[in-house]
Design a protein around this motif. Structure first.
Motif, mmCIF file in Angstrom:
data_model
loop_
_atom_site.group_PDB
_atom_site.id
_atom_site.type_symbol
_atom_site.label_atom_id
_atom_site.label_comp_id
_atom_site.label_asym_id
_atom_site.label_seq_id
_atom_site.Cartn_x
_atom_site.Cartn_y
_atom_site.Cartn_z
ATOM 1 N N GLU A 228 0.685 -0.985 -0.257
ATOM 2 C CA GLU A 228 -0.198 0.492 0.054
ATOM 3 C C GLU A 228 0.672 1.189 0.206
ATOM 4 O OE1 GLU A 228 -3.557 0.181 0.038
ATOM 5 O OE2 GLU A 228 -3.386 -1.166 -0.739
ATOM 6 N N LYS A 229 2.425 1.442 0.686
ATOM 7 C CA LYS A 229 3.224 2.413 0.851
ATOM 8 C C LYS A 229 4.390 1.845 1.625
ATOM 9 C CE LYS A 229 1.416 3.572 5.596
ATOM 10 N NZ LYS A 229 1.381 4.487 6.680
ATOM 11 N N LEU A 230 5.158 2.598 1.254
ATOM 12 C CA LEU A 230 6.672 2.776 1.991
ATOM 13 C C LEU A 230 6.631 3.044 3.088
ATOM 14 C CD1 LEU A 230 8.642 1.340 -1.090
ATOM 15 C CD2 LEU A 230 7.815 -0.283 0.344
ATOM 16 N N ASP A 231 7.173 2.873 3.850
ATOM 17 C CA ASP A 231 7.308 3.735 5.193
ATOM 18 C C ASP A 231 9.018 4.299 5.055
ATOM 19 O OD1 ASP A 231 4.724 3.520 5.987
ATOM 20 O OD2 ASP A 231 4.924 1.723 7.093
ATOM 21 N N ALA A 232 9.336 3.415 4.822
ATOM 22 C CA ALA A 232 11.203 3.483 5.842
ATOM 23 C C ALA A 232 11.487 5.025 4.644
ATOM 24 C CB ALA A 232 12.028 2.818 4.152
ATOM 25 N N PRO A 233 12.218 5.663 6.032
ATOM 26 C CA PRO A 233 12.542 7.073 6.040
ATOM 27 C C PRO A 233 13.126 7.443 5.027
ATOM 28 C CG PRO A 233 13.976 5.937 7.844
ATOM 29 C CD PRO A 233 12.901 4.817 7.116
ATOM 30 N N GLU B 52 11.077 8.608 -1.040
ATOM 31 C CA GLU B 52 9.303 9.469 -1.868
ATOM 32 C C GLU B 52 9.251 8.310 -2.758
ATOM 33 O OE1 GLU B 52 10.573 13.363 -2.987
ATOM 34 O OE2 GLU B 52 11.081 13.921 -0.950
ATOM 35 N N LEU C 280 15.173 0.735 3.534
ATOM 36 C CA LEU C 280 14.171 0.252 2.422
ATOM 37 C C LEU C 280 14.223 -0.711 2.060
ATOM 38 C CD1 LEU C 280 12.063 1.281 0.144
ATOM 39 C CD2 LEU C 280 14.346 1.862 -0.951
ATOM 40 N N GLU D 62 12.695 -3.421 4.268
ATOM 41 C CA GLU D 62 11.603 -3.320 3.702
ATOM 42 C C GLU D 62 10.565 -4.013 3.475
ATOM 43 O OE1 GLU D 62 9.249 0.844 4.265
ATOM 44 O OE2 GLU D 62 7.267 -0.061 4.054
#
Lengths: 268, 309
Positions: free
Chosen positions: B246-251, B254, B274, B277
């Motif tokens: 759904e989305k990527l949370d790694a800091p 983008e 990344l 994840e």
């Protein structure tokens, strides 16, 4: 500088030979026409038939002669001669800087260890040699004509040399102001147009000053005022003042061209 | 082939506060630049930024306004003849005499440099595939590419210490571009210095170690290409097999674009979070690209624009 001189000479050999042999033929033709009209007597009768105003016009073209020397010398003021010399000097001198800038060749030439004024000296030196060759061929044409038609009266070689010297001074003056315009310009065609405009303008001023008395004060502003080859046999001697003015114009304009070219930006 | 040694320890090119006014307009507004000996230096900027004006000042074609321009420690305007004994110059739009053959033209320029048959001419002609048959033809019959080759030969044939080139590969086909790159690298390997302008960024990126970016008559950044890349965001393309997240949370990540299973990501310097994840997903393909000079260049231009310049 020698390389620039030689290369320029090589590039201009065709126009030098074309103009030179063209004027050789023209000088030959003038000698033949003198004979065909029946010499001075026949020409005198012909001139008597011409209206007064037309005579003044012919005088301005060096066309009225009182001697064979005067007739031959007058040929060097004929529009054909003036146009040929002017075209050669303007056509070549306008290209010495402006033509090279417009073409982009100057960026390669002046990327070499070459002092700018040496470059310009090489170019103008080749043009001056070309002008000398043209005048020598023209002079040879006159003498060939004299030999072919036979001398009705003595032809003075020294007079004809002074005429040539006067023509050289005129050519140098035209070359000087054309080079001056070229030295600050980046457009060869525009330079040719400007130099041709100056030349035609000065010719017109001289013509006007001769034909219309109220405008006679304008005459000294034109270089053609100082170019009267037909008068040399009649007056005798060397027209030092005329030569001085023409050579003076040449020296000043060439010197200004050298200084301005040395300082200008080449940014095109 | 050996390159003549420089006789001074001064930087090969040094511009300080260089301006060039044209009436009310200023083509250069205070350019500062230093090129050290042996450098392969790229000068970047779009058309009208001041690249060609700077090069014309360095080569003594244009007199500078304020500031100084020195080459080999000499004044670029007053000592231009002495400087030109030691440089080779390839202008952006060199003209040639159409009535001369290629060989005659090269020999003429060689003589003006003081050498009728310059030392490197034969080798350069062979490398750039300009055979004797082509050189015996008049230049007016040459294609743009052939003229460009002749222009390259004239710049390098006398084995200069410093090679200054304005948009050098314009008109060269890809094969000849590779030959040109090799020639330039060999030139610097022999101790020569190269200063070249270009608006073709991949070319500069492939060739140059250091660059300066000019905009509006001012140098806005200089440095090693590698250093300029450091700290910049990098581009990653990920192709998922099956259902993407759904989305990527790694800091520091983008998502730039998302087309089906193909995601375009922009990643800051830390990639480990990344990767951890992504390890939880089935990945079909992944491409991680180093930042291109073009992106750096555009970043600089955007930041300058946003700062109101």
């Amino acid at each position: 500088m020698i390389s620039v001189w030689l290369q320029t000479l090589k590039g201009y050999r065709t126009p030098v030979l074309l103009v030179g042999f063209g004027l050789y033929g023209f000088a030959l033709l003038l000698a033949y026409v003198f004979q065909a009209f029946g010499g001075l007597e026949g020409l005198g009768q012909l001139v008597d038939l011409v209206p007064e105003t037309m005579r003044a016009l012919l005088q301005a073209q060096g066309g009225l002669a009182t001697s064979v020397n005067g007739w031959l010398a007058g040929g060097y003021r004929h529009p054909v001669f003036l146009v040929a010399i002017s075209a050669f000097m303007i056509g070549t001198s306008s290209r010495v800087v402006a033509g090279e800038v417009e073409r982009g060749t100057i960026l390669l030439l002046l990327a070499r260890p070459l002092v700018r004024w040496h470059f310009l000296l090489g170019k103008t030196g080749a043009i001056l040699l070309g002008l000398s060759v043209i005048l020598a061929l023209s002079w040879a044409g006159t003498w060939t004509g004299v030999l072919i038609i036979g001398e009705a009266e003595p032809v003075d070689g020294a007079v004809l040399l002074r005429v040539m010297f006067n023509a050289l001074a005129l050519g140098l003056a035209i070359g000087g102001y054309t080079t001056l315009v070229s030295s600050v310009s980046s457009d060869g065609g525009q330079t040719t147009g400007q130099a041709a405009g100056i030349t035609v303008g000065m010719f017109f001023i001289d013509y006007l000053a001769i034909l219309w008395a109220p405008a006679s004060f304008l005459g000294p502003l034109s270089i053609f005022h100082y170019y009267s080859p037909a008068d040399i046999p009649d007056v005798g001697g060397t027209p030092w003042l005329d030569l001085g003015v023409l050579f003076g114009v040449a020296v000043i304009t060439y010197a200004a061209a050298f200084i301005l070219f040395q300082r200008r930006d080449i940014s095109r | 082939m050996t390159t003549q040694p420089s006789t001074t320890d001064a930087p090969i090119i040094q511009l300080q506060g260089l301006t060039k006014p044209y009436g009310k307009l200023h083509a250069l507004k205070g350019v500062d630049l230093t090129v050290e000996r042996g450098a392969l230096y790229g000068f970047l900027g779009p058309n009208g930024a001041g690249k060609t004006t700077s090069i014309r000042v360095i080569t003594g074609f244009i007199r500078p306004g304020e500031g100084t321009a020195r080459v080999f420690g000499l004044d670029a305007w007053k000592d231009s003849v002495a400087i030109k004994r030691r440089i080779g110059f390839l202008p952006d739009s060199p003209g040639m005499y159409g009535g001369l053959t290629g060989q005659e033209f090269l020999d003429y320029l060689g003589r003006l440099s003081g050498d009728a048959r310059p030392v490197l001419q034969r080798e350069l002609l062979e490398r750039l595939e300009l055979p004797g048959e082509a050189l015996s033809r008049k230049l007016k019959g040459y294609s743009q590419g052939m003229k460009r080759k002749v222009a390259l030969v004239q710049a390098m044939q006398h084995n200069p210490e410093l090679l200054i080139m304005d948009e050098p590969t314009d008109g060269l086909d890809p094969l000849m571009q590779q030959v040109f790159f090799a020639l330039v690298r060999e030139f610097t390997a022999r101790g020569g210095t190269v200063f070249m302008s270009s608006h073709i960024l991949p070319e500069v990126e492939e060739l140059c170690e250091r660059v300066a970016i000019i905009r509006g008559g001012r140098v806005i950044t200089t440095g090693k290409v590698a250093d300029l890349r450091d700290g910049r965001r990098r581009s990653m393309t990920v192709v998922f097999r099956g259902q993407p997240p759904e989305k990527l949370d790694a800091p520091g990540v983008e998502v730039v674009t998302r087309v089906g299973v193909t995601w375009q990501l922009s990643v800051s310097d830390n990639i480990n979070a990344l990767l951890r994840e992504l390890a939880g997903y089935d990945i079909e393909d992944m491409v991680y690209e180093r930042p291109h000079l073009e992106e750096l260049f555009m970043d600089h231009y955007r930041s300058e624009e946003s700062s109101g310049d």
